[in-house]
Scaffold this active site. Sequence first.
Site, short mmCIF file in Angstrom:
data_model
loop_
_atom_site.label_atom_id
_atom_site.label_comp_id
_atom_site.label_asym_id
_atom_site.label_seq_id
_atom_site.Cartn_x
_atom_site.Cartn_y
_atom_site.Cartn_z
CB SER A 264 -4.03 -34.55 -2.42
OG SER A 264 -3.71 -35.19 -1.21
CG ASP B 116 -1.04 -37.43 0.73
OD1 ASP B 116 0.01 -36.87 1.11
OD2 ASP B 116 -2.12 -36.83 0.62
CG ASP C 276 -1.83 -33.31 2.57
OD1 ASP C 276 -1.82 -34.50 2.17
OD2 ASP C 276 -2.74 -32.51 2.29
CB ALA D 88 -9.17 -42.81 10.07
CG ASN D 89 -7.34 -38.99 5.77
OD1 ASN D 89 -6.61 -38.38 6.54
ND2 ASN D 89 -8.31 -38.39 5.09
NE ARG E 104 -18.45 -37.60 5.02
CZ ARG E 104 -17.48 -37.52 4.08
NH1 ARG E 104 -16.79 -38.60 3.75
NH2 ARG E 104 -17.22 -36.38 3.50
CB SER F 49 -18.34 -38.22 -1.59
OG SER F 49 -17.10 -37.68 -1.98
N GLY F 50 -17.80 -35.32 -0.28
CA GLY F 50 -17.59 -33.91 -0.61
C GLY F 50 -16.83 -33.73 -1.90
#
Length: 563
Positions: free
Chosen positions: A71, A291, A295, A387-388, A516, A518-519
């Site tokens: 991505s 991107d 997507d 938001a991205n 938070r 990060s994943g």
Amino acid sequence: KADAKARSSIMLKAEAVSRYPSPAAPLAYGTAGFRARAELLEGVFYRMGMLAALRSRALGGLAVGLMVTASHNPERDNGVKLIDTDGGMLAVSWEKHASELANAPVEQLNQVIASIVVAEKCDAASVGTVLLGRDTRPHSEKLSAIALEGVGALGAAGRDLGLLSTPQLHHLVRMTNGEKGAGPYVGDTAAWNSEQGYYTMLADAFSALLSSGGDRASCSPLWADAAHGVGAPKLEALLSKTPQLQVAVANTVGTGPLNDGCGAEHVQKARLPPRGYEAPLAGRDRAASLDGDADRIVYHYWTKDGSWRLLDGDKICALFVGFIAEQLDALALEPPISLAAVQTAYANGASGRFVKSLGVPVAMAKTGVKYLHHVALENELSVYFEANGHGTVLFSDRATSALLAAKAEAEGASDEARALAAGRLLLVRQLVNQAIGDALSDLLLVEAILALRGWGAAEWDGLYEDLPSRQSKLPVKDRTAITTTPTEERLTSPLALQSALDSLMAECPHGRCFVRPSGTEDVVRVYAEAATQADADALALRTAQATWELAGGVGEKPTGAAA
């Protein structure tokens, strides 16, 4: 006996191939699948080919997708994610199988495969079908071939569909399985089950939606940044079927490194225009950035006074919600179709207030498109966006059925206004990807709505004024020590850090901040918004500093808002 037969049938064809070992460091399958440096992923791709074959067999041989992409990551990286039989993301219950299989030592591979076969009741009689697509990275073709080896190792049939955007592969899986995978309103599988069919589906809906506005609906020229990725050739192919829309496609394949200084991730995170749009362009009053795998999409433009403005996923969500709510009001169905917007903690606070002012509720979800998609499915009609710029519009079967019936009824009664509203909503359903966020379909819906409203970028931007915000990230000793509520708006540990953040927010006009883990990276992500940019920057810095102090920050204490 049935389990033993299934194990035997599959295991006889499975080989623990020593040239494809497990990765040196353990990897976890998350929202984005697996991502890492490309040279570390050969064993992972082989095993994910096998897992895709198992998933297909577990579901009676329906097609499963395997997408080769990282991505928005740099070109040196690659990744793999599986697509389920409905065209959506891999079922969460299978993510543990993905992680276990990817990390299994070669000598334990057969044992892990056997446990999946039994646990998921994989059908030995099903051949299994896997559709593969890939992005433009130089190593994607090789990794795709390795995944095909894994598919074949378990006796499944693999089909290499070549260069595709991620949403296109989701679409093709959905169309291949038809009603068995995606339900009764999947669409015209005979006409749409190909890459060209995908373009036809979108172009027909776009043209009809524009026509619903009469002669007054026309599109002004657009500049599109394709991030040097697969979105460039795919957008150009789509534009050959949409002559109403004139787009100058820039940052195409081969003209620069993938996602470098351009693309939706760069524009939205850095808050900077992409390469090629550093200044206003004559005749192009707005721009879109995709991107690397097409997507995600965000818009941006230069104002008449020379300032650059971002129209991110929040603004796209507001545009879509306003248009859909207007059509539902004109339709006046009884019982009504419930409409909701789904956002994450990263959504600008002004966006949520605007959506609620339209009488549309906002549901919150954990960061990650799979979580938004899950919450969206709880409503009859949902618009979800991060938001991205990753998002779409989902129509439930009940909503689709009600719209079809309402359109037929209105046409029978010669009620042109209601027939128009129902028809437009059904065209929106055809236009937007019902499986996943899709930059190309979202672009067409944005352009159609702007044309129907007679708006440019400035009028769209005027729906509401974003609160200034700032994002940053911070390395910590142990990101797992930081836990949050399900929607990630507040911390559940460390509580001392949440208490500190509450105090910081109370001191700042319209202040909101959160952190938070990060994943996808070994860091903590920081978000802050406030009444002014200076306040937002200061709040982001103080939030990062508090996190460094109370959650085990690594390295030097942050001294700038972009720490």
